[in-house]
Scaffold this motif. Structure first.
Motif, PDB file in Angstrom:
ATOM      1  N   GLY A   1      -8.800   8.765   5.190  1.00 22.96           N
ATOM      2  CA  GLY A   1      -9.988   8.052   4.732  1.00 22.96           C
ATOM      3  C   GLY A   1      -9.703   6.942   3.731  1.00 22.96           C
ATOM      4  N   ASN A   2      -8.462   6.792   3.323  1.00 24.45           N
ATOM      5  CA  ASN A   2      -8.117   5.748   2.358  1.00 24.45           C
ATOM      6  C   ASN A   2      -7.991   4.390   3.041  1.00 24.45           C
ATOM      7  N   LEU A   3      -8.292   3.372   2.275  1.00 21.54           N
ATOM      8  CA  LEU A   3      -8.109   1.999   2.728  1.00 21.54           C
ATOM      9  C   LEU A   3      -6.984   1.429   1.879  1.00 21.54           C
ATOM     10  N   LEU A   4      -5.831   1.190   2.491  1.00 24.16           N
ATOM     11  CA  LEU A   4      -4.640   0.760   1.769  1.00 24.16           C
ATOM     12  C   LEU A   4      -4.525  -0.762   1.806  1.00 24.16           C
ATOM     13  N   ILE A   5      -4.373  -1.351   0.636  1.00 20.31           N
ATOM     14  CA  ILE A   5      -4.139  -2.790   0.544  1.00 20.31           C
ATOM     15  C   ILE A   5      -2.649  -2.957   0.255  1.00 20.31           C
ATOM     16  N   GLY A   6      -1.947  -3.604   1.167  1.00 19.66           N
ATOM     17  CA  GLY A   6      -0.491  -3.690   1.096  1.00 19.66           C
ATOM     18  C   GLY A   6       0.036  -4.656   0.061  1.00 19.66           C
ATOM     19  N   ILE A   7       1.350  -4.592  -0.110  1.00 19.34           N
ATOM     20  CA  ILE A   7       2.041  -5.386  -1.122  1.00 19.34           C
ATOM     21  C   ILE A   7       1.958  -6.887  -0.817  1.00 19.34           C
ATOM     22  N   ALA A   8       1.865  -7.258   0.462  1.00 23.24           N
ATOM     23  CA  ALA A   8       1.774  -8.683   0.805  1.00 23.24           C
ATOM     24  C   ALA A   8       0.540  -9.313   0.161  1.00 23.24           C
ATOM     25  N   TYR A   9      -0.555  -8.552   0.127  1.00 22.45           N
ATOM     26  CA  TYR A   9      -1.796  -9.070  -0.460  1.00 22.45           C
ATOM     27  C   TYR A   9      -1.728  -9.047  -1.984  1.00 22.45           C
TER      28      TYR A   9
ATOM     29  N   ARG B   1     -23.717  -6.113   4.191  1.00 27.17           N
ATOM     30  CA  ARG B   1     -24.180  -5.615   5.478  1.00 27.17           C
ATOM     31  C   ARG B   1     -23.045  -5.566   6.493  1.00 27.17           C
ATOM     32  N   LYS B   2     -22.193  -6.590   6.492  1.00 34.53           N
ATOM     33  CA  LYS B   2     -21.092  -6.658   7.452  1.00 34.53           C
ATOM     34  C   LYS B   2     -19.743  -6.889   6.784  1.00 34.53           C
ATOM     35  N   HIS B   3     -19.656  -6.650   5.509  1.00 34.08           N
ATOM     36  CA  HIS B   3     -18.392  -6.904   4.829  1.00 34.08           C
ATOM     37  C   HIS B   3     -18.235  -5.997   3.608  1.00 34.08           C
ATOM     38  N   ILE B   4     -17.006  -5.937   3.146  1.00 40.70           N
ATOM     39  CA  ILE B   4     -16.667  -5.280   1.879  1.00 40.70           C
ATOM     40  C   ILE B   4     -15.974  -6.341   1.046  1.00 40.70           C
ATOM     41  N   GLN B   5     -16.418  -6.475  -0.181  1.00 39.91           N
ATOM     42  CA  GLN B   5     -15.838  -7.500  -1.048  1.00 39.91           C
ATOM     43  C   GLN B   5     -15.254  -6.827  -2.280  1.00 39.91           C
ATOM     44  N   LEU B   6     -14.071  -7.264  -2.674  1.00 45.88           N
ATOM     45  CA  LEU B   6     -13.452  -6.802  -3.908  1.00 45.88           C
ATOM     46  C   LEU B   6     -13.579  -7.909  -4.946  1.00 45.88           C
ATOM     47  N   LYS B   7     -14.164  -7.590  -6.077  1.00 53.20           N
ATOM     48  CA  LYS B   7     -14.287  -8.556  -7.179  1.00 53.20           C
ATOM     49  C   LYS B   7     -13.426  -8.040  -8.318  1.00 53.20           C
ATOM     50  N   GLN B   8     -12.446  -8.857  -8.699  1.00 49.13           N
ATOM     51  CA  GLN B   8     -11.552  -8.456  -9.770  1.00 49.13           C
ATOM     52  C   GLN B   8     -12.302  -8.495 -11.100  1.00 49.13           C
ATOM     53  N   LEU B   9     -12.193  -7.396 -11.853  1.00 51.68           N
ATOM     54  CA  LEU B   9     -12.816  -7.314 -13.168  1.00 51.68           C
ATOM     55  C   LEU B   9     -11.898  -7.938 -14.201  1.00 51.68           C
TER      56      LEU B   9
ATOM     57  N   LYS C   1      -1.268  -6.821 -10.762  1.00 55.51           N
ATOM     58  CA  LYS C   1      -0.348  -5.948 -11.490  1.00 55.51           C
ATOM     59  C   LYS C   1      -0.913  -4.528 -11.489  1.00 55.51           C
ATOM     60  N   PRO C   2      -0.063  -3.539 -11.666  1.00 54.88           N
ATOM     61  CA  PRO C   2      -0.568  -2.163 -11.755  1.00 54.88           C
ATOM     62  C   PRO C   2      -1.613  -2.056 -12.862  1.00 54.88           C
ATOM     63  N   GLY C   3      -2.718  -1.403 -12.564  1.00 56.97           N
ATOM     64  CA  GLY C   3      -3.784  -1.232 -13.544  1.00 56.97           C
ATOM     65  C   GLY C   3      -4.918  -2.232 -13.404  1.00 56.97           C
ATOM     66  N   ASP C   4      -4.740  -3.296 -12.599  1.00 58.37           N
ATOM     67  CA  ASP C   4      -5.838  -4.249 -12.378  1.00 58.37           C
ATOM     68  C   ASP C   4      -7.000  -3.502 -11.735  1.00 58.37           C
ATOM     69  N   GLU C   5      -8.221  -3.834 -12.159  1.00 55.60           N
ATOM     70  CA  GLU C   5      -9.407  -3.129 -11.666  1.00 55.60           C
ATOM     71  C   GLU C   5     -10.320  -4.065 -10.890  1.00 55.60           C
ATOM     72  N   PHE C   6     -11.037  -3.461  -9.921  1.00 57.60           N
ATOM     73  CA  PHE C   6     -11.928  -4.209  -9.051  1.00 57.60           C
ATOM     74  C   PHE C   6     -13.267  -3.513  -8.943  1.00 57.60           C
ATOM     75  N   GLU C   7     -14.277  -4.308  -8.647  1.00 62.83           N
ATOM     76  CA  GLU C   7     -15.584  -3.772  -8.302  1.00 62.83           C
ATOM     77  C   GLU C   7     -15.705  -3.898  -6.786  1.00 62.83           C
ATOM     78  N   LEU C   8     -16.125  -2.829  -6.135  1.00 66.91           N
ATOM     79  CA  LEU C   8     -16.293  -2.819  -4.698  1.00 66.91           C
ATOM     80  C   LEU C   8     -17.746  -3.156  -4.382  1.00 66.91           C
ATOM     81  N   VAL C   9     -17.975  -4.235  -3.640  1.00 71.97           N
ATOM     82  CA  VAL C   9     -19.321  -4.675  -3.286  1.00 71.97           C
ATOM     83  C   VAL C   9     -19.474  -4.503  -1.776  1.00 71.97           C
ATOM     84  N   LEU C  10     -20.432  -3.648  -1.386  1.00 70.44           N
ATOM     85  CA  LEU C  10     -20.668  -3.397   0.025  1.00 70.44           C
ATOM     86  C   LEU C  10     -21.770  -4.312   0.527  1.00 70.44           C
TER      87      LEU C  10
END
Length: 126
Positions: free
Chosen positions: A88-96, A114-122, A103-112
């Motif tokens: 059930g995990n969604l893995l974002i690879g090292i290329a991205y 209708r047809k997309h998922i958006q990551l907004k960096q906090l 960097k390790p520890g960076d945080e994101f807000e997940l915005v759902l």
């Protein structure tokens, strides 16, 4: 009739120098003068324009194939497509993460959407 010896096409700096000396020639004449032609069984000379133009680009340091210099490590390039793993995990690879300079520890807000998922960096907490 004596067979004409096949001339190796010019490449690199030699190709660039030769083309500069042929400024009054047509593209086809330049390609032929630099060795980018073949002779068919019927004796007709055919100019290899694509090979000539690709050699010119390579000699000038322009790479159209998207093959960037790497650090010697082969790996997959980013396809911008992700799959949900069996757990059930969604893995974002090292290329991205490298492309985004994360960097390790960076945080994101997940915005759902209708047809997309958006990551907004906090913004980092200081």
């Amino acid at each position: 009739m004596a067979k004409k010896k096949k001339v190796e096409p010019l490449t690199g700096a030699a190709l660039l120098q030769k083309v500069k000396t042929l400024d009054t020639f047509s593209k086809e004449q330049k390609a032929k003068a630099c060795g980018y032609y073949t002779v068919t069984k019927g004796g007709v000379e055919r100019v290899s324009m694509m090979q000539f133009l690709n050699a010119l680009l390579a000699a000038d340091g322009i790479e159209l194939d998207g093959k960037a210099a790497t650090d010697g490590r082969a790996g997959r390039s980013a396809s911008y497509r992700l799959s949900v793993q069996a757990n059930g995990n969604l893995l974002i690879g090292i290329a991205y993460t490298k492309q985004m300079a994360l960097k390790p520890g960076d945080e994101f807000e997940l915005v759902l959407g209708r047809k997309h998922i958006q990551l907004k960096q906090l913004d980092p907490v200081e």
